[in-house]
Design a protein around this motif. Structure first.
Motif, short mmCIF file in Angstrom:
data_model
loop_
_atom_site.label_atom_id
_atom_site.label_comp_id
_atom_site.label_asym_id
_atom_site.label_seq_id
_atom_site.Cartn_x
_atom_site.Cartn_y
_atom_site.Cartn_z
N LEU A 1 -0.13 44.72 69.32
CA LEU A 1 -0.78 45.64 68.39
C LEU A 1 -2.07 45.04 67.85
CD1 LEU A 1 -0.13 48.47 67.47
CD2 LEU A 1 0.93 47.54 65.42
N PHE A 2 -2.09 43.74 67.63
CA PHE A 2 -3.31 43.08 67.16
C PHE A 2 -4.42 43.25 68.19
CE2 PHE A 2 -6.12 39.41 66.57
CZ PHE A 2 -6.37 39.49 65.21
N ALA A 3 -4.09 43.05 69.46
CA ALA A 3 -5.08 43.21 70.53
C ALA A 3 -5.57 44.66 70.59
CB ALA A 3 -4.48 42.80 71.87
N THR A 4 -4.64 45.60 70.41
CA THR A 4 -5.00 47.02 70.42
C THR A 4 -5.97 47.33 69.31
OG1 THR A 4 -2.95 47.75 71.46
CG2 THR A 4 -4.07 49.34 70.04
N TYR A 5 -5.68 46.84 68.10
CA TYR A 5 -6.55 47.14 66.97
C TYR A 5 -7.89 46.43 67.07
CZ TYR A 5 -3.16 49.95 64.51
OH TYR A 5 -2.31 50.96 64.16
N THR A 6 -7.93 45.31 67.75
CA THR A 6 -9.20 44.63 67.97
C THR A 6 -10.11 45.52 68.82
OG1 THR A 6 -8.16 42.46 67.81
CG2 THR A 6 -10.30 42.55 68.89
#
Length: 200
Positions: A107-112
């Motif tokens: 999810l962190f990668a997605t939001y980045t």
């Protein structure tokens, strides 16, 4: 039992969107996927969010707001000195970002990716964060704990100086050995600089 269109709320849609993004990533996640996860038609989702872009913007803002809200409670903490508030605020920001990157990397990668696409949402978030820092530094200046003629400019400088510990582009470094000691050294340097009277 899946929600009907009558019980469907924006918050439930955003929760489902987050789960869909976690599973599929931003490139493949669709409004149809979100509707399927909720057991409703995609038209029901569009009644709350008129476009896919609006939905992505809302879910990104919700994600960023979690950090802002966590930090907001520190800004006016009457039981702490401005120096303690500044230290706590910076360490809480670092902890929040590191937690997101380490505990939910997909999810962190997605939001980045999403924050790169949504400049307006990110700009508002950064303005909110530097606004919180400005209030802490202004309180410190008023009490004589800090020395600056421009709390707003100083807040931006502090934010940029600590960027390695909250900017997502540095996320890979946040698990490095010694990163906590490096963070403490930077914060100590900033606090000492703010505390020193000009000319001394």
């Amino acid at each position: 039992m899946p929600p009907t269109s009558e019980t469907l709320t924006a918050e439930r849609i955003l929760e489902a969107t987050e789960e869909v993004l976690r599973r599929h990533g931003p490139a493949k996640a669709t409004v149809v996927d979100v509707a399927r996860a909720l057991g409703v038609s995609h038209g029901s989702v569009y009644r709350h969010f008129r476009t896919k872009a609006a939905l992505r913007e809302a879910v990104t803002k919700r994600w960023l707001d979690r950090t802002s809200q966590r930090l907001a409670g520190i800004v006016d903490a009457a039981d702490r000195t401005p120096e303690q508030r500044l230290r706590d605020w910076l360490s809480t920001l670092f902890a929040a970002k590191r937690h997101k990157a380490g505990d939910d990397p997909e999810l962190f990668a997605t939001y980045t990716v999403l924050t790169d696409e949504l400049g307006g949402v990110v700009h508002e978030h950064l303005a909110d964060l530097t606004g919180q820092l400005t209030r802490i530094i202004a309180a410190g200046t008023a009490s004589g704990a800090f020395h600056t003629s421009d709390p707003s400019a100083t807040a931006r400088a502090v934010f940029h100086a600590t960027g390695r510990f909250h900017d997502p582009c540095h996320a890979r470094e946040w698990t490095s050995p010694g990163i906590d000691a490096e963070f403490e050294a930077v914060v100590e340097l900033l606090v000492r600089g703010l505390s020193r009277e000009p000319g001394r």
